[in-house]
Design a protein around this motif. Structure first.
Motif, mmCIF file in Angstrom:
data_model
loop_
_atom_site.group_PDB
_atom_site.id
_atom_site.type_symbol
_atom_site.label_atom_id
_atom_site.label_comp_id
_atom_site.label_asym_id
_atom_site.label_seq_id
_atom_site.Cartn_x
_atom_site.Cartn_y
_atom_site.Cartn_z
ATOM 1 N N ARG A 1 45.186 20.342 -64.592
ATOM 2 C CA ARG A 1 45.108 18.918 -64.948
ATOM 3 C C ARG A 1 45.451 18.679 -66.423
ATOM 4 N N HIS B 1 49.417 18.364 -63.511
ATOM 5 C CA HIS B 1 48.292 18.516 -62.578
ATOM 6 C C HIS B 1 48.132 19.991 -62.188
ATOM 7 N N LEU C 1 47.678 11.206 -59.470
ATOM 8 C CA LEU C 1 47.647 12.465 -60.210
ATOM 9 C C LEU C 1 47.415 12.234 -61.701
ATOM 10 N N ASP D 1 43.731 11.881 -63.460
ATOM 11 C CA ASP D 1 42.878 13.038 -63.764
ATOM 12 C C ASP D 1 43.371 13.874 -64.948
ATOM 13 N N LEU D 2 44.462 13.458 -65.580
ATOM 14 C CA LEU D 2 45.058 14.292 -66.626
ATOM 15 C C LEU D 2 44.500 13.990 -68.002
#
Length: 192
Positions: free
Chosen positions: A179, A175, A107, A110-111
């Protein structure tokens, strides 16, 4: 397998509750507080999941965590006395810790990078995940206090799992906030 035919037993009317190992403790006992707070965190995750249906990967991770939290509650409800048990108690194991670490990394990849502390909020899913995170932190504090008491043992993997859980819930909340793009940032001294 657990089988519950009767919901009320009246055995707790005296202010005690039964442990998985068969012993009884007061309902305000620190061990009972710890696994009760794990149950609260699990319930908060259940509410958050009402808002994660559009995020199937995250929702599946949360479902796995909810199951793990029942394992953690069973772990805490079965005190390790140091004596060989008559049966194999359910304990949190290293593979559960490794899985939650992989989920955090997945997770987090993608931040957007953090530029400030985050205020709990944003989307409904994120707000509820932040609430679950703070409840998990409270459970962790109780478990640390329990582990420091003479005669009380809390497993190493259980401690690792609860520590990783709040990290996971923080990343999961980001997320769920597009995100991280919809995070609500703290502005130090904004209202002075």
């Amino acid at each position: 397998m657990v089988k519950l035919n009767k919901i009320y037993t009246k055995t707790g009317d005296d202010g005690t509750t039964g442990l998985a190992s068969g012993g009884r403790r007061r309902k305000d006992d620190l061990r009972v507080e710890a696994y009760g707070t794990i149950d609260e965190a699990n319930s908060a995750i259940g509410v958050a999941r009402l808002y994660t249906t559009g995020l199937p990967e995250l929702d599946a991770m949360l479902m796995s965590i909810q199951n793990d939290l029942f394992d953690l509650g069973a772990d805490l409800a079965t005190p390790d006395t140091g004596a060989p048990p008559a049966y194999e108690p359910l304990r949190i194991v290293e593979t559960q810790v490794a899985r939650i670490e992989r989920d955090i990394d997945r997770l987090n990849s993608d931040l957007d990078p953090l530029k400030s502390f985050i205020l709990p909020g944003g989307s409904p899913a994120a707000a509820h995940l932040h609430l679950a995170r703070t409840t998990a932190r409270r459970a962790e504090r109780l478990m640390v206090t329990l582990a420091r008491r003479d005669g009380e043992i809390v497993g190493e993997q259980a401690m690792k799992y609860i520590n990783r859980l709040s990290d996971f819930l923080f990343v999961a909340a980001r997320h769920a906030n597009d995100r991280g793009r919809a995070d609500v940032l703290w502005v130090p001294g904004k209202n002075r």
